[in-house]
Design an enzyme around this catalytic site. Structure first.
Site, mmCIF file in Angstrom:
data_model
loop_
_atom_site.group_PDB
_atom_site.id
_atom_site.type_symbol
_atom_site.label_atom_id
_atom_site.label_comp_id
_atom_site.label_asym_id
_atom_site.label_seq_id
_atom_site.Cartn_x
_atom_site.Cartn_y
_atom_site.Cartn_z
ATOM 1 N N CYS A 126 60.549 -25.939 7.528
ATOM 2 C CA CYS A 126 60.635 -25.293 6.219
ATOM 3 C C CYS A 126 59.283 -25.181 5.517
ATOM 4 O O CYS A 126 59.137 -24.411 4.568
ATOM 5 C CB CYS A 126 61.619 -26.056 5.326
ATOM 6 S SG CYS A 126 63.249 -26.301 6.077
ATOM 7 N N ASN B 142 69.722 -22.198 3.160
ATOM 8 C CA ASN B 142 68.400 -22.648 3.608
ATOM 9 C C ASN B 142 67.969 -21.797 4.797
ATOM 10 O O ASN B 142 68.555 -21.884 5.876
ATOM 11 C CB ASN B 142 68.473 -24.130 3.993
ATOM 12 C CG ASN B 142 67.131 -24.699 4.415
ATOM 13 O OD1 ASN B 142 66.149 -23.983 4.582
ATOM 14 N ND2 ASN B 142 67.088 -26.007 4.607
ATOM 15 N N HIS C 229 61.190 -24.747 -2.217
ATOM 16 C CA HIS C 229 62.001 -24.536 -1.027
ATOM 17 C C HIS C 229 63.474 -24.478 -1.426
ATOM 18 O O HIS C 229 63.940 -25.264 -2.250
ATOM 19 C CB HIS C 229 61.779 -25.661 -0.025
ATOM 20 C CG HIS C 229 62.642 -25.556 1.191
ATOM 21 N ND1 HIS C 229 62.759 -24.387 1.911
ATOM 22 C CD2 HIS C 229 63.442 -26.467 1.812
ATOM 23 C CE1 HIS C 229 63.591 -24.580 2.918
ATOM 24 N NE2 HIS C 229 64.017 -25.828 2.874
#
Length: 334
Positions: free
Chosen positions: A119, A291, A261
């Site tokens: 990520c 996500n 994020h």
């Protein structure tokens, strides 16, 4: 890890993103696993996510996001000198997905390679590209975060399959020629390899190849210890964001927008609170996309940019956290 003072200022000249058409709602997942919309929303904030079409790969999504970023930046593909694709879901183990993107764009004058930082990959790419441009190695760069996580999700595991989605985001970086161009003021990244067990894809690599004997064990899918990841994410994101804010000479009241994020709404709320930034100055879109790993902050940045959430001369802070464990942040004057 921080950088020395840049010799040449570097700016973000354009952003772009791409999301597949197919929407998978929480109600759809209720039919697959023992879960509910209330359970997912309460614990994550996610309501739906996108899934790539059959035959649509990471490189396809990356290319579409890149085309939008190039268009906004006013840069032709043939003039791009560097392409970095951040992904943990490459089209193939080799060659790099960036090579496929180069071919699809027709950017044959570019050096192209992938990085794998989960990520955190997009901001890792930003730091690398910023340094290479600032040092004079390249005039510009195209950085992309792109993931087809639907290919690496165990659709029988209710704790993980509800979290992830597919998509891509991109940005064009170049030398800043005047103050109106803006500038990437500071970047930060870090790693703690002692925590590799908290979030990983245990199978499919050289340590545990997929075989006929283990193919039904879902080893080549995402596995996570959520509570431990949450704890580390909040701490590391706070620390890295604070470092770039300090090195940029900013204070919380100077930040027009925080782009974190997009993994979990609880993490985002905790970061906003710890950075002392009002919640209405923190951008979120995870309710729509879940996500998307390396793509998440890139997609969020593009949506915030195109929605006018960041205006010329204003300051934004980007902050991420991922498997590795990895983390990164960037402070930008838009």
């Amino acid at each position: 890890m921080s950088e020395a003072t840049s010799v040449v200022p570097v700016c973000i000249a354009g952003t772009g993103s791409y999301l597949p058409e197919k929407i998978v709602t929480n109600a759809d997942l209720e039919k697959k696993v023992d879960t509910s919309d209330e359970w997912i929303v309460t614990r994550t904030g996610i309501r739906e996510r996108r899934m790539a079409a059959e035959g649509e790969f990471t490189s396809h999504m990356a290319t579409k996001a890149a085309e939008k970023a190039l268009e906004q930046a006013g840069v032709k593909a043939e003039d791009i000198q560097l392409i970095i694709v951040a992904t943990i879901t490459p089209d193939t183990l080799t060659p790099a997905t960036a090579c496929y993107v180069q071919e699809r764009l027709g950017a044959f004058g570019a050096v192209a390679f992938d990085i794998s930082a989960a990520c955190s990959g997009f901001l890792y790419s930003m730091k690398i590209a910023k340094r290479l441009i600032s040092d004079g190695a390249f005039e510009n760069a195209l950085i992309i975060g792109a993931e087809k996580l639907s290919s690496f999700v165990n659709w029988e595991d209710r704790n993980t399959c509800v979290l992830f989605g597919d998509g891509a985001g991109a940005a064009v970086l170049r030398k800043a020629t005047c103050p109106e161009d803006g500038e990437i003021l500071a970047t930060e990244m870090g790693t703690d390899g002692r925590q590799t067990h908290l979030l990983n894809i245990p199978g499919g690599g050289s340590a545990c190849p997929t075989t006929a004997e283990n193919a039904d064990q879902h080893l080549a899918t995402l596995a996570m210890l959520g509570k431990e990841v949450f704890k580390h994410a909040v701490t590391r994101m706070k620390q890295s964001a604070e470092k770039v804010i300090e090195r940029s000479g900013l204070k919380p009241e100077d930040i027009a927008l925080v782009v974190p994020h997009q993994a979990n709404l609880r993490i985002i709320d905790a970061i906003a609170d710890r950075l002392d930034v009002p919640r209405d100055r923190v951008f979120t879109n995870l309710e729509k996309y879940g996500n998307t790993s390396a793509a998440a902050v890139a997609i969020a940045l593009d949506e915030a940019n195109r929605a006018g959430k960041i205006k010329k001369g204003e300051h934004a802070v980007l902050v991420v956290f991922g498997a590795g464990l990895t983390w990164a942040a960037a402070a930008v004057r838009w």
